[in-house]
Design an enzyme around this catalytic site. Structure first.
Site, PDB file in Angstrom:
ATOM      1  N   HIS B  57       0.811  -1.219   0.000  1.00 24.49           N
ATOM      2  CA  HIS B  57       0.000   0.000   0.000  1.00 24.49           C
ATOM      3  C   HIS B  57       0.845   1.270   0.000  1.00 24.49           C
ATOM      4  O   HIS B  57       0.337   2.340   0.331  1.00 24.49           O
ATOM      5  CB  HIS B  57      -0.895   0.034   1.245  1.00 24.49           C
ATOM      6  CG  HIS B  57      -1.813  -1.134   1.387  1.00 24.49           C
ATOM      7  ND1 HIS B  57      -2.799  -1.403   0.469  1.00 24.49           N
ATOM      8  CD2 HIS B  57      -1.891  -2.103   2.335  1.00 24.49           C
ATOM      9  CE1 HIS B  57      -3.464  -2.489   0.865  1.00 24.49           C
ATOM     10  NE2 HIS B  57      -2.927  -2.939   1.984  1.00 24.49           N
ATOM     11  N   ASP B 110      -4.215  -7.563  11.810  1.00 27.48           N
ATOM     12  CA  ASP B 110      -3.514  -6.446  12.462  1.00 27.48           C
ATOM     13  C   ASP B 110      -3.958  -6.334  13.917  1.00 27.48           C
ATOM     14  O   ASP B 110      -3.145  -6.179  14.839  1.00 27.48           O
ATOM     15  CB  ASP B 110      -3.824  -5.119  11.750  1.00 27.48           C
ATOM     16  CG  ASP B 110      -3.492  -5.144  10.269  1.00 27.48           C
ATOM     17  OD1 ASP B 110      -3.654  -6.204   9.649  1.00 27.48           O
ATOM     18  OD2 ASP B 110      -3.096  -4.108   9.729  1.00 27.48           O
ATOM     19  N   HIS B 219      -7.892  -3.932  -0.579  1.00 30.36           N
ATOM     20  CA  HIS B 219      -7.391  -5.261  -0.925  1.00 30.36           C
ATOM     21  C   HIS B 219      -8.266  -5.865  -2.016  1.00 30.36           C
ATOM     22  O   HIS B 219      -8.246  -7.070  -2.241  1.00 30.36           O
ATOM     23  CB  HIS B 219      -7.381  -6.185   0.291  1.00 30.36           C
ATOM     24  CG  HIS B 219      -6.687  -5.592   1.458  1.00 30.36           C
ATOM     25  ND1 HIS B 219      -7.347  -4.912   2.454  1.00 30.36           N
ATOM     26  CD2 HIS B 219      -5.367  -5.539   1.767  1.00 30.36           C
ATOM     27  CE1 HIS B 219      -6.464  -4.478   3.338  1.00 30.36           C
ATOM     28  NE2 HIS B 219      -5.268  -4.840   2.947  1.00 30.36           N
TER      29      HIS B 219
END
Lengths: 210, 332
Positions: B57, B110, B219
């Site tokens: 990213h 995450d 994504h």
């Protein structure tokens, strides 16, 4: 019948070998619901687990612990982290004792509950947890590797079919739950595919059934 | 879909090697080199901000390590959360003795790894707080903001919380600013073509040559609808309408707008979008301060764009305008 370090190590080796074949198959299943990398992630995680030399572990607990640590170092993905946390749970539960195949159902049940607490998914959300739950129920009372493997595989296939036409309620697919109807959850599919590898009659299978 | 790579397995590490060579203000540190921190190290007595996420990213997340922004970043594999070891190291390296804010996007991997890292570090006495980016309006209704994903708008939380930390604010205050910034940010994306993960044989999703997807995630998560490609102004209008229909309670008539490229869309097209978006916001009576147009948060070679609105009050505006400097963003 006792569950041994050697059986765990052989299982990991066979799973690692099988990922050559399963990697792109699982990537393709994930591409329909996620970003198409579940197979590659699991291939990397299982290769790292095999490299952690579970065969050299001093105990079943140590073997599971080696696998958990290797998995946690190899990925931070949701599914990989959940798999690793389940193995960590198995390691903690088996510390300082011999393990029988008949203990496995209860051990996986505790790991399943830990995964729910960590990841926030519930039973019925169409995730790997539903697959593990089916295994917990199916293998209860089974006392040897052969029957545990066979009943787990049957239960996983049945669970895949049972959930196929339900919506995903967790992970990226929850944002388009309606579109997930008719598709297998990649984590659940990975579980079923790897269980077949562990329970199959191919080279090395006798290690798991003796 | 061709890629300039050597080996999918070395994609992240070779890219990070190049990034840190090109920008000496950044150095690799931590487990397996998967933490990027400021070259000068952590300032003692400053609240630290640790972030992290999957690779793929850039400039997010790693590229925003710098003065007045974030202090450390834990880096996962492509589109995978950072592992627990990297999260632990990112938090430790961001500790200047006054606590660490964990500031990252709302994604399962995450969250799990930063949470576990926090549990491990409890015994070391490092105080941690958490704020999650949840700006993507396509990923949950107004009543379920906590379910939303964090996308391009996360950079506004970096900028304002980073400015507060740089100015000497304590952990509670830096955390409050980050949460306020997240609550004031809304983003919507549109996808024109997918990306392909380096290790995957096929693109991450399929989209017909003449199709677009409104509401796509970074994504490639499916969005709100798929339909035929239409003129840029029509796409801009729908994105503006959706953002104006989802105003946060604290909207005071002034905002920063970010028109962000997802990787393979040229700047020219982003400016065509911005021209229309700016005119629509002007008509709606929204004053635009500090506009940003460019590639701030990408998905490798995905084609498309996102539009973020950061609703400002005097406090957030001052923090947005405070000096900051990283490899990809500079405010004097």
């Amino acid at each position: 019948m006792e569950l041994t370090v050697f059986q765990i190590a052989v299982g990991v080796r066979r799973a690692a070998d099988a990922m050559d074949r399963l990697e792109q198959e699982l990537n393709a299943a994930d591409a329909k619901l996620g970003d198409g990398d579940t197979g590659s992630m699991l291939a990397r995680v299982i290769a790292a687990m095999a490299a952690a030399e579970p065969q050299a572990a001093a105990s079943v607990s140590d073997a599971f612990g080696r696998l958990a640590r290797a998995g946690m170092s190899a990925t931070g993905s949701s599914l990989g982290t959940l798999f690793a946390s389940a193995l960590l749970s198995l390691s903690k539960q088996t510390k300082g004792r011999e393990i029988q195949w008949s203990d496995l159902s209860d051990l996986i049940a505790v790991a399943r509950d830990g995964m729910m607490a960590r990841g926030g998914a519930k039973l019925g959300d169409k995730t790997v947890l539903d697959a593990l739950d089916a295994v917990v129920v199916a293998i209860a009372g089974r006392t040897d590797a052969g029957s545990v493997g066979a009943t787990a595989c049957e239960a996983l296939d049945r669970t895949l079919v049972e959930f196929r036409d339900r919506p995903c309620r967790m992970g990226r697919a929850k944002f388009f739950a309606g579109k997930s109807v008719g598709l297998d959850d990649p984590g659940m599919l990975a579980c079923a595919s790897l269980a077949k590898v562990l329970a199959s009659e191919g080279a090395g299978a006798h290690y798991l059934t003796t | 879909m061709k890629k300039l790579i050597n080996d999918p397995a070395r994609y992240v590490d070779e890219s990070l090697d190049g990034l840190t060579l090109a920008f000496p203000s950044l150095v690799r540190d931590g487990a397996a080199g998967r933490v990027v921190r400021r070259a000068e190290g952590m300032t003692e007595g400053k609240v630290g901000i640790a972030s992290g996420g999957g690779f793929g990213h850039l400039p997010l997340f790693t590229g925003y390590v710098g003065r007045g922004l974030i202090d450390t970043c834990a880096i996962g594999n492509v589109f995978e959360g950072p592992n627990i070891d990297s999260c632990i190291d990112a938090i430790r390296l961001a500790d200047g003795g006054r606590g660490v804010l964990r500031l990252y996007g709302n994604y399962g991997g995450d969250r799990m790894n930063f949470d576990m890292a926090g549990e491990v570090l409890e015994d070391e006495g490092i105080r941690c707080t958490t704020v999650l980016g949840t700006d993507d309006i396509a990923s949950g209704g107004p009543g379920e903001i906590g379910r939303r994903r964090g996308v391009a708008g996360l950079i506004y939380a970096y900028k304002t919380a980073g400015a507060a930390a740089e100015a000497g604010a304590d952990l509670e205050e830096v955390t409050r600013i980050a949460a306020k910034a997240v609550a004031a940010t809304r983003t919507i994306g549109v996808g024109l073509a997918p990306c392909r993960l380096p290790s995957a044989a096929k693109p991450s999703f399929e989209l017909a040559e003449d199709e677009i997807e409104m509401g796509i995630g970074i994504h490639g998560e499916p969005g709100i609808w798929r339909d035929r490609l239409r003129p840029a102004d029509a796409i801009a209008d729908e994105m503006v309408d959706r953002l104006l229909a989802d105003l946060p309670a604290q909207s005071g008539g002034e905002a920063s707008v970010l028109v962000n490229g997802l990787g393979a869309t040229p700047l020219e097209e982003l400016f065509i979008l911005y021209r229309r978006i700016r005119s629509r916001f002007d008509q709606a009576g929204l004053t635009i301060a500090h506009p940003l147009v460019g590639n701030y948060v990408t998905s490798m070679e995905m084609q498309g764009a996102s539009v973020s609105l950061f609703h400002l009050d005097e406090e957030l505006k001052a923090l947005l305008r405070a000096p900051a400097e990283c490899a990809f963003w500079r405010v004097d």
